[in-house]
Enzyme design. Sequence first.
Site, PDB file in Angstrom:
ATOM      1  N   ASP A  79      10.128  -5.039   8.156  1.00 11.91           N
ATOM      2  CA  ASP A  79       9.335  -5.862   7.140  1.00 11.91           C
ATOM      3  C   ASP A  79      10.133  -5.478   5.793  1.00 11.91           C
ATOM      4  OD1 ASP A  79       8.551  -7.945   8.203  1.00 11.91           O
ATOM      5  OD2 ASP A  79       6.414  -6.681   8.215  1.00 11.91           O
ATOM      6  N   ARG A 104       3.847  -1.200   8.264  1.00 15.06           N
ATOM      7  CA  ARG A 104       4.749  -0.828   6.897  1.00 15.06           C
ATOM      8  C   ARG A 104       4.722   0.405   6.434  1.00 15.06           C
ATOM      9  NH1 ARG A 104       5.375  -6.372   3.539  1.00 15.06           N
ATOM     10  NH2 ARG A 104       7.356  -5.376   3.430  1.00 15.06           N
ATOM     11  N   ARG A 149      -4.928  -8.134   0.969  1.00  9.92           N
ATOM     12  CA  ARG A 149      -3.543  -6.144   0.672  1.00  9.92           C
ATOM     13  C   ARG A 149      -4.224  -5.829  -0.494  1.00  9.92           C
ATOM     14  NH1 ARG A 149       1.012  -7.498   4.102  1.00  9.92           N
ATOM     15  NH2 ARG A 149       0.258  -8.731   5.415  1.00  9.92           N
ATOM     16  N   HIS A 178      -0.560 -13.246   0.195  1.00 10.91           N
ATOM     17  CA  HIS A 178       0.004 -12.441  -1.555  1.00 10.91           C
ATOM     18  C   HIS A 178      -0.418 -12.561  -2.736  1.00 10.91           C
ATOM     19  CE1 HIS A 178       2.372  -9.194   1.054  1.00 10.91           C
ATOM     20  NE2 HIS A 178       1.279  -8.109   0.853  1.00 10.91           N
ATOM     21  N   CYS A 279       9.708 -12.503  -1.934  1.00 11.29           N
ATOM     22  CA  CYS A 279       9.249 -11.494  -1.681  1.00 11.29           C
ATOM     23  C   CYS A 279      10.445 -10.857  -1.136  1.00 11.29           C
ATOM     24  CB  CYS A 279       9.193 -11.820   0.205  1.00 11.29           C
ATOM     25  SG  CYS A 279       6.980 -13.087  -0.021  1.00 11.29           S
TER      26      CYS A 279
HETATM   27  N1  ARG Z   1       5.322  -9.600   7.228  1.00 11.07           N
HETATM   28  C1  ARG Z   1       5.384  -9.055   5.632  1.00 11.07           C
HETATM   29  C2  ARG Z   1       4.144  -8.811   5.712  1.00 11.07           C
HETATM   30  O1  ARG Z   1       3.670  -9.121   5.921  1.00 11.07           O
HETATM   31  C3  ARG Z   1       6.184  -9.797   4.862  1.00 11.07           C
HETATM   32  C4  ARG Z   1       5.666  -9.585   3.217  1.00 11.07           C
HETATM   33  C5  ARG Z   1       5.810 -10.250   1.590  1.00 11.07           C
HETATM   34  N2  ARG Z   1       5.777 -10.263   1.141  1.00 11.07           N
HETATM   35  C6  ARG Z   1       5.224 -10.914  -0.275  1.00 11.07           C
HETATM   36  N3  ARG Z   1       5.687 -10.707  -0.644  1.00 11.07           N
HETATM   37  N4  ARG Z   1       4.898 -12.095  -0.386  1.00 11.07           N
HETATM   38  O2  ARG Z   1       3.314  -8.008   5.104  1.00 11.07           O
END
Ligand code: ARG
Length: 289
Positions: A79, A104, A149, A178, A279
């Site tokens: 990611d 992550r 998040r 996000h 992203c």
């Molecule tokens: N797979 C990543 C996650 O879920 C995707 C992140 C996407 N990033 C963003 N800025 N929306 O964290």
Amino acid sequence: MSETIEAPAEQAERTQQPRTYLMCRPEHFTVSYSINPWMHPDDPTDTQRAVSQWQKLYDAYRALGHKIELIEPQPGLPDMVYTANGGFVIDGIAYPPKFRHAERQGEETFFTEWFRDRGYEVVEPKTTNEGEGDFLLAGEVILAGRGFRSSDESHRELADIFGREVVSLTLVDPRFYHLDTALSVLDPVVAPGAEPTIAYLPGAFDEASRRILAERFPSAIRVADADGSVFGLNSASDGRNVFISPRATGFEAQLAERGYTPVTIDLSELLLGGGGIKCCTLELRGAGA
Ligand code: ARG
């Protein structure tokens, strides 16, 4: 007597503001875990295709005069291509991420070191935050997403570090986990006190946040569900050119009506990880010392 006819607002000439972005080539991209509803580890991914789609975005930014910095992709961190989550940067001050999911967290040191090595003033995060994925500079204020998040405490941390008003917005739809999946700032630079144009997907926010957005951004573009659900809002803008998904045709038309120039780039492979154009793009405001 001559009459001056004012051009309607939607015909306004848009001015491009040259940007500096941090990107990461998706050489190790795959979907090996699931931390958002878009990710299905059993479905195949094509890393080469991800790289070539990403390359088109990189080339488009460069062709339009933007400066791109790169961070080295790391094996085992698929990611990392989503550099928007790699921090939040204003005036050369970098606030690195502290990821919610263990999958992550390995990215944190790479982003932090990248900023340090380039002379940014790094302020270590104390609480869970996912960088520009959830924090967007809109004129003088920072819009900050919560609900999935980034933590509420990170909003307070942001206000302390950057000395700016932070407007918390609550996300309610797990597909738009996000802030940058549900809201896009179209004018990266505005005159002091002026309202930047933003675009957003109303259904991604709770009632109170929708009210705040309507009050603060009366001229915002409200995007239809059909465009939001293909990640149309996950776009980058230099004030004139707006880099968007080719699937978001309704949003594309709305942008053109307001005088922006839509530039469509297909990142379908990266959508398998739950990410799009924004992203993959971290704005670097104020170079490192
Ligand atoms: N797979 C990543 C996650 O879920 C995707 C992140 C996407 N990033 C963003 N800025 N929306 O964290």
